[in-house]
Design an enzyme around this catalytic site. Sequence first.
Site, PDB file in Angstrom:
ATOM      1  N   ARG A 164      20.315  57.269  32.892  1.00 53.57           N
ATOM      2  CA  ARG A 164      20.024  56.251  32.474  1.00 53.57           C
ATOM      3  C   ARG A 164      18.911  55.436  33.343  1.00 53.57           C
ATOM      4  NH1 ARG A 164      23.046  57.377  29.080  1.00 53.57           N
ATOM      5  NH2 ARG A 164      24.359  56.187  27.923  1.00 53.57           N
ATOM      6  N   SER A 238      27.039  49.499  26.860  1.00 53.82           N
ATOM      7  CA  SER A 238      27.603  49.570  28.275  1.00 53.82           C
ATOM      8  C   SER A 238      26.853  48.797  29.147  1.00 53.82           C
ATOM      9  CB  SER A 238      27.455  51.043  28.732  1.00 53.82           C
ATOM     10  OG  SER A 238      27.958  51.849  27.677  1.00 53.82           O
ATOM     11  N   GLU A 334      24.251  48.531  34.114  1.00 49.04           N
ATOM     12  CA  GLU A 334      23.385  49.028  33.208  1.00 49.04           C
ATOM     13  C   GLU A 334      22.477  48.401  32.439  1.00 49.04           C
ATOM     14  OE1 GLU A 334      22.134  52.052  30.028  1.00 49.04           O
ATOM     15  OE2 GLU A 334      23.946  50.414  29.560  1.00 49.04           O
TER      16      GLU A 334
HETATM   17  N1  EPU Z   1      37.806  54.843  28.348  1.00 48.18           N
HETATM   18  C1  EPU Z   1      39.090  54.298  28.711  1.00 48.18           C
HETATM   19  N2  EPU Z   1      38.879  52.957  28.395  1.00 48.18           N
HETATM   20  C2  EPU Z   1      37.835  52.267  27.626  1.00 48.18           C
HETATM   21  C3  EPU Z   1      36.606  53.006  27.350  1.00 48.18           C
HETATM   22  C4  EPU Z   1      36.815  54.324  27.680  1.00 48.18           C
HETATM   23  O1  EPU Z   1      40.062  54.812  28.800  1.00 48.18           O
HETATM   24  O2  EPU Z   1      37.903  51.174  27.417  1.00 48.18           O
HETATM   25  C5  EPU Z   1      37.858  56.358  28.387  1.00 48.18           C
HETATM   26  C6  EPU Z   1      37.844  57.344  27.255  1.00 48.18           C
HETATM   27  O3  EPU Z   1      39.055  57.476  26.976  1.00 48.18           O
HETATM   28  C7  EPU Z   1      37.085  58.561  27.794  1.00 48.18           C
HETATM   29  C8  EPU Z   1      36.202  58.051  28.741  1.00 48.18           C
HETATM   30  O4  EPU Z   1      36.584  56.822  29.466  1.00 48.18           O
HETATM   31  O5  EPU Z   1      38.194  59.169  28.382  1.00 48.18           O
HETATM   32  C9  EPU Z   1      34.716  58.063  28.435  1.00 48.18           C
HETATM   33  O6  EPU Z   1      34.516  57.154  27.303  1.00 48.18           O
HETATM   34  P1  EPU Z   1      33.448  57.289  26.302  1.00 48.18           P
HETATM   35  O7  EPU Z   1      33.308  58.759  25.783  1.00 48.18           O
HETATM   36  O8  EPU Z   1      33.600  56.147  25.378  1.00 48.18           O
HETATM   37  O9  EPU Z   1      32.141  56.879  26.990  1.00 48.18           O
HETATM   38  P2  EPU Z   1      31.887  56.300  28.331  1.00 48.18           P
HETATM   39  O10 EPU Z   1      31.542  57.088  29.275  1.00 48.18           O
HETATM   40  O11 EPU Z   1      32.425  54.859  28.394  1.00 48.18           O
HETATM   41  C10 EPU Z   1      29.144  56.730  27.777  1.00 48.18           C
HETATM   42  C11 EPU Z   1      28.110  55.931  27.769  1.00 48.18           C
HETATM   43  C12 EPU Z   1      27.789  55.313  26.316  1.00 48.18           C
HETATM   44  C13 EPU Z   1      27.670  56.287  25.242  1.00 48.18           C
HETATM   45  C14 EPU Z   1      28.966  57.424  25.507  1.00 48.18           C
HETATM   46  C15 EPU Z   1      29.162  58.308  24.610  1.00 48.18           C
HETATM   47  C16 EPU Z   1      27.276  55.245  29.961  1.00 48.18           C
HETATM   48  C17 EPU Z   1      27.084  53.810  30.875  1.00 48.18           C
HETATM   49  N3  EPU Z   1      27.674  54.932  28.632  1.00 48.18           N
HETATM   50  O12 EPU Z   1      30.115  55.670  27.593  1.00 48.18           O
HETATM   51  O13 EPU Z   1      26.669  54.811  26.068  1.00 48.18           O
HETATM   52  O14 EPU Z   1      27.764  56.008  23.980  1.00 48.18           O
HETATM   53  O15 EPU Z   1      29.378  57.807  26.882  1.00 48.18           O
HETATM   54  O16 EPU Z   1      28.401  59.365  25.054  1.00 48.18           O
HETATM   55  O17 EPU Z   1      26.926  56.200  30.442  1.00 48.18           O
HETATM   56  C18 EPU Z   1      25.221  52.692  26.470  1.00 48.18           C
HETATM   57  O18 EPU Z   1      24.615  53.138  27.104  1.00 48.18           O
HETATM   58  O19 EPU Z   1      25.019  51.513  25.985  1.00 48.18           O
HETATM   59  C19 EPU Z   1      26.285  53.370  25.584  1.00 48.18           C
HETATM   60  C20 EPU Z   1      27.174  52.798  24.725  1.00 48.18           C
END
Ligand code: EPU
Length: 338
Positions: A164, A238, A334
């Site tokens: 990012r 995010s 972010e």
């Molecule tokens: N999780 C939780 N609780 C929550 C949310 C997530 O326990 O409320 C756990 C999930 O179960 C999973 C892990 O956290 O084990 C990761 O969750 P997820 O795959 O939804 O992805 P993320 O790391 O929370 C990132 C990006 C998103 C992108 C997703 C999918 C960042 C800051 N965010 O989120 O990007 O869509 O991966 O690749 O890196 C954005 O940048 O605006 C955005 C939405």
Amino acid sequence: MLIKTDFCLQPFNTFHIKVFARSLSIIGFPADLEELYEEGALNEKSILILGEGSNILFTKHYEGLILLNQIRRMEVKTEDEDWVYLKVNSGENWPALVDYTVDQGWGGLENLSLIPGTVGAAPVQNIGAYGAELKDVLESVEVFNMQTGKTEVFSKAECGFGYRDSIFKTKYKGRYFILSVLLKLSKNPNLNLEYAPLKKKFENRDPGLISVKEVSDAVKEIRLSKLPDPAKLGNAGSFFKNPVVSFAKIEELAAEYPETPFYKVDEENYKVAAGWLIEKAGWKGKRIGDAGVHEKQALVLVNYGSVTGEEIFKLSQKIQSSVNSKFGVELECEVTVF
Ligand code: EPU
């Protein structure tokens, strides 16, 4: 050039915060920037380039000049049997671009389906989702240097892409207006199905027979099941980055919470899922007035009605301090906060 004053920004930020810009100019063509440069308008101290405002939180009125990017059009620059080099102007809508390339059967953007915002914001942030990042397909970025009035081209290597992150966000913040990007898309797509839910979805399929359209549809389904549509519920995706921590910290977290979701970045650094930390700290689905933490993805802060930017920002600070005191981990925004 026409400069509008006291311009309401509510339709131009996906949190739908009602603030005003002291002045605003709509940029439809690169020539508009040249004209502003000649007039001396780009000497203004506070200049903000705004696309669709999908990664921004306004906490107050903007007391400077906003350049509203509406430079549209795309064209195939060259192509051969294997690759298409597509030049896309920065004011184009990102999800519409992805849909167009997917409809052509070109591979490269399918994992980045439905990310809100404009094409110009994509390299600033090095947008990413579901195992892919913009840098995987980007060849170069064409920019207008607001200090010299000249157009320049940055190769991918010169953009300094990170998680990012890019030089447009750090070293060269405020200097360049991104005019267009050149993307290298594949006619023989090599699909990226590493993200666990995608892998699961296609586990019984012959990889050679999966189309980019199917991957794009699967990504859309996952996104829509977790992430709120900004048109219906104001948000900017995010709100925080996933924090990068040491292996010692991971060991400490895993000793108490064996289910801690983390990913290896390199030998010393690991990324912890901020959404999980926030949920564990008790914030998921919480609401303070019209400011809330989304019930399906705790990393996303939402506007339930007529919240102010200040209220969202205060909620974000509460989350940061609570995650810090519970886990000893600092969450970095972010979203850009003004
Ligand atoms: N999780 C939780 N609780 C929550 C949310 C997530 O326990 O409320 C756990 C999930 O179960 C999973 C892990 O956290 O084990 C990761 O969750 P997820 O795959 O939804 O992805 P993320 O790391 O929370 C990132 C990006 C998103 C992108 C997703 C999918 C960042 C800051 N965010 O989120 O990007 O869509 O991966 O690749 O890196 C954005 O940048 O605006 C955005 C939405």
